[in-house]
Design an enzyme around this catalytic site. Sequence first.
Site, PDB file in Angstrom:
ATOM      1  N   ASP A   1       0.814  -1.568   0.420  1.00 19.33           N
ATOM      2  CA  ASP A   1      -0.093   0.050   0.367  1.00 19.33           C
ATOM      3  C   ASP A   1       0.766   1.228   0.468  1.00 19.33           C
ATOM      4  O   ASP A   1       1.730   1.193  -0.125  1.00 19.33           O
ATOM      5  CB  ASP A   1      -1.103  -0.101   0.930  1.00 19.33           C
ATOM      6  CG  ASP A   1      -0.181  -0.477   2.558  1.00 19.33           C
ATOM      7  OD1 ASP A   1       0.763   0.144   2.240  1.00 19.33           O
ATOM      8  OD2 ASP A   1      -0.916  -1.429   3.410  1.00 19.33           O
TER       9      ASP A   1
ATOM     10  N   ASP B   1       1.301   4.983   2.081  1.00 17.23           N
ATOM     11  CA  ASP B   1       0.671   5.668   2.187  1.00 17.23           C
ATOM     12  C   ASP B   1       1.454   6.995   2.601  1.00 17.23           C
ATOM     13  O   ASP B   1       2.857   7.615   1.827  1.00 17.23           O
ATOM     14  CB  ASP B   1       1.672   5.393   3.839  1.00 17.23           C
ATOM     15  CG  ASP B   1       1.139   4.059   4.606  1.00 17.23           C
ATOM     16  OD1 ASP B   1       0.149   3.693   3.880  1.00 17.23           O
ATOM     17  OD2 ASP B   1       1.534   2.910   4.543  1.00 17.23           O
TER      18      ASP B   1
ATOM     19  N   ASP C   1       7.800   3.105  13.459  1.00 20.16           N
ATOM     20  CA  ASP C   1       9.134   2.162  14.226  1.00 20.16           C
ATOM     21  C   ASP C   1      10.442   1.735  13.651  1.00 20.16           C
ATOM     22  O   ASP C   1      11.251   2.214  14.695  1.00 20.16           O
ATOM     23  CB  ASP C   1       7.833   0.503  14.338  1.00 20.16           C
ATOM     24  CG  ASP C   1       7.626   0.477  13.040  1.00 20.16           C
ATOM     25  OD1 ASP C   1       7.908   1.133  11.677  1.00 20.16           O
ATOM     26  OD2 ASP C   1       6.603  -0.360  12.709  1.00 20.16           O
TER      27      ASP C   1
END
Length: 417
Positions: free
Chosen positions: A37, A39, A116
Amino acid sequence: MSENAVKVLYRLKNAGYEAYLVGGGVRDLLLGREPKDFDIATNAHPEEVKKVFRNCRLIGRRFRLAHVHFGREIIEVATFRSMQEPGEEGDRETENGMLLRDNVYGTIEEDALRRDFTVNALYYNIEDFSVVDYTGGMADLEQGVLRLLGDPETRYREDPVRMLRAARFAAKLGFRINEACEAPIFELSDLLQSVPAARLFDEVLKLFMGGVALESFEKLRHYNLFGQLFPETEEALAHEEHEFPITFVTRGMQNTDTRVHEGKPVTPAFLFAVLLWEPVRQLADEFRLGGESPLQAMQQAGSEIVFRQAQRISLPKRFSIPMREIWNLQHRFEFRTGKRPHRLLAHPRFRAAYDFLLLRAESGEADQELADWWTRFQELEGDERNKMAKSPKGEGDGRRRRRRRRRKPKTKQPEAD
Ligand code: ATP
Ligand code: MG
């Protein structure tokens, strides 16, 4: 890159905002992989993003995000967020160090630091087509290293799902987890118990439906994470490991990966049927020894394990119902004469149940001869098939028991629906 992602980037830029592709999209493109995907990060606030796009909806509580819809594709647009102390009450909530709500907007640099891993904190700038790297993500990408930003233990406590993400990216990218980030996982794995069951369901799908289920399974077990997600399965496997290798689950994972790579559908129902089979089967055996019929034993064991599992991971009914059907149909494969095999073949869940039987046979838990019989039975046409169902050859013990019962005046056997 997805055309729609490019459109969103340009539209934001032309409206006077900064716009970057970020996260897995950049990471995967740099690695020559196809991103799952796309982002986008921007300095525009969600309400401002909404004004730029007609096809846009704002979602989320923990993170407020804009979703720009293009038919079935959704491009996620997030406003830069900061890790600074909140300016206003209620923008950020924590509980025992865990972030519950996080809506403090910030600069791109701050946004990078709250991600992260370094390899997930690279920004592709549509303004000048450069990649912006505030955290050393490029070097880690080249070396195949997963390194958390900041102090690992703090970051895991903030969001324990990061431990699952570490295992997942290690499996998917073939990267190694940097030592300082690896060590705390073993001790902190039980923090996963505080993660909402619905979020864990989403993570489990990402772990096992992305084409690297086997790698993920092995990594999760290695880091003591699997037992946090599937405690009953972990126990059943630990129990068996001494006697024979855990072939059923690993075969199931391999099989799932093969299907994903061949572009065949995989359903969460089948996946969970595989992941929970060992404890269900063991419990059903116990009930059977206690005198229950095979179907009753399976139904009770299914209920019990589904109930226990729901404490950790929520499995929506639309998956748990077909999952239990797959289990409940297994004992019906033993009946190979008369009308029963024809009826089973016509069952809407036959295909899934048969695939499941093949797995059981491959791992030595069901008779290979039985699986082969069903393979042939399906391939044959009308008359030939009838002939097969007439010959009592190869009937197992279950069959003989059943026959004896049949001689009595017609008492109807309960059947899986
Ligand atoms: P993929 O989409 O291939 O699973 P991804 O890295 O894009 O991997 P997403 O879940 O799509 O993962 O998240 C997009 C980005 O958001 C990540 O790359 C990361 O920068 C950030 N992110 C996601 N989850 C977290 C988290 N739990 N903590 C911090 N940052 C996160
Ligand atoms: Mg992504």
